[in-house]
Design an enzyme around this catalytic site. Sequence first.
Site, PDB file in Angstrom:
ATOM      1  N   HIS A  60      -7.515  -5.188   9.757  1.00 14.17           N
ATOM      2  CA  HIS A  60      -7.294  -4.819   8.154  1.00 14.17           C
ATOM      3  C   HIS A  60      -6.077  -5.507   7.829  1.00 14.17           C
ATOM      4  O   HIS A  60      -5.278  -5.444   9.011  1.00 14.17           O
ATOM      5  CB  HIS A  60      -7.302  -2.952   7.843  1.00 14.17           C
ATOM      6  CG  HIS A  60      -6.134  -2.514   8.637  1.00 14.17           C
ATOM      7  ND1 HIS A  60      -6.078  -1.456   9.386  1.00 14.17           N
ATOM      8  CD2 HIS A  60      -4.755  -2.644   9.306  1.00 14.17           C
ATOM      9  CE1 HIS A  60      -5.623  -0.561   9.742  1.00 14.17           C
ATOM     10  NE2 HIS A  60      -4.089  -1.600   9.306  1.00 14.17           N
ATOM     11  N   GLU A 120      -9.661  -1.815   5.005  1.00 11.94           N
ATOM     12  CA  GLU A 120     -10.593  -1.404   6.276  1.00 11.94           C
ATOM     13  C   GLU A 120     -11.772  -3.071   6.237  1.00 11.94           C
ATOM     14  O   GLU A 120     -12.113  -3.173   5.451  1.00 11.94           O
ATOM     15  CB  GLU A 120     -10.591  -0.399   6.434  1.00 11.94           C
ATOM     16  CG  GLU A 120      -9.621  -0.089   6.880  1.00 11.94           C
ATOM     17  CD  GLU A 120      -9.001   0.821   7.792  1.00 11.94           C
ATOM     18  OE1 GLU A 120      -9.066   0.140   8.566  1.00 11.94           O
ATOM     19  OE2 GLU A 120      -8.708   2.205   7.974  1.00 11.94           O
ATOM     20  N   ASP A 145      -7.952  -2.703  13.613  1.00  9.97           N
ATOM     21  CA  ASP A 145      -8.954  -2.970  13.310  1.00  9.97           C
ATOM     22  C   ASP A 145      -9.262  -4.713  12.492  1.00  9.97           C
ATOM     23  O   ASP A 145     -10.346  -4.424  11.985  1.00  9.97           O
ATOM     24  CB  ASP A 145      -9.811  -1.452  12.727  1.00  9.97           C
ATOM     25  CG  ASP A 145      -9.254  -1.498  11.566  1.00  9.97           C
ATOM     26  OD1 ASP A 145      -7.666  -1.934  10.702  1.00  9.97           O
ATOM     27  OD2 ASP A 145      -9.691  -0.355  11.275  1.00  9.97           O
ATOM     28  N   ASP A 172       1.009  -0.906   0.020  1.00 13.66           N
ATOM     29  CA  ASP A 172       0.129  -0.283  -0.282  1.00 13.66           C
ATOM     30  C   ASP A 172       0.264   1.404  -0.358  1.00 13.66           C
ATOM     31  O   ASP A 172       2.148   0.961   0.558  1.00 13.66           O
ATOM     32  CB  ASP A 172      -1.186   0.195   1.344  1.00 13.66           C
ATOM     33  CG  ASP A 172      -0.518  -0.819   2.418  1.00 13.66           C
ATOM     34  OD1 ASP A 172       0.774  -0.509   2.719  1.00 13.66           O
ATOM     35  OD2 ASP A 172      -1.408  -1.160   3.054  1.00 13.66           O
TER      36      ASP A 172
END
Length: 260
Positions: free
Chosen positions: A138, A143, A136, A67
């Site tokens: 990811h 996400e 979370d 990313d």
Amino acid sequence: MEVIIAKNSAEGSSIAARLVANLVRRKPNAVLGLATGATPLLLYQELVRLHREEGLDFGGVTTFNLDEYVGLPPSHSGSYYSYMKKNLLDHINVPPQGINVPDGLTADIPKFCGEYEARIKKAGGIDLQVLGIGADGHIGFNEPTSSLASRTRIKTLTVETLRDNGADFGGVANAPHHVITMGIGTILESRVCLLMAFGEKKAGVVALAVEGPLTSMVPASALQLHPSAKFILDEAAAAGLEKRSYYNYVYEHKPSWQCE
Ligand code: F6R
């Protein structure tokens, strides 16, 4: 899925480094998928050491990063390109043409993302993908509620992720809100996935990803579908796992033909 519970992050990182090094020795033109963040720092340090002291040769290797922030030039100190140069690529011998990080400045994001996928394919696919896990759940920056079939694309970061990463930009207000990330479908096509997680902050989400239901609410749970996913944890990150003693038993009794 294999769950390896190391004593601490140093031991976990050296297990991960051994897996990467074995692959590169076995397949000098290996394609590595790389992650950024705090988690892989010790792995990268160990790879640099293996290169310098034991001659581990990355000369035929190709890398693809998961990313990059949208809107940041590679030269920005907060870019993942800078992170990779600083923490790994400036210290080993991957040739410049073998290094691939999504272009945060591309004028046409969908076109770029399609080309990134095509580049991965042309390189022969990713042999081993290094992953961290967000608080979370990811992986990459997929996400919660990301499609489990998603490909490389733009994503909007959650407030939680922005808070976690804001420090790199002197606070959330200055942090980019969008990223280009490989999709979950892209990640699942890697031949081996190596997810590392260290520290008690990750214990809850690791338990959900490994032992909870497969759900896009916990994107890392998608690794339950992967034929060769390894979770390398320290004891703190493994603390929420119900089957901890079984994972330890499996690891300790691994037949030699299964060890890489
Ligand atoms: C980074 C990435 C993220 C991180 C995750 C964990 O390239 O793709 O998924 O792996 O946010 O970050 P750390 O390791 O800083 O806890």
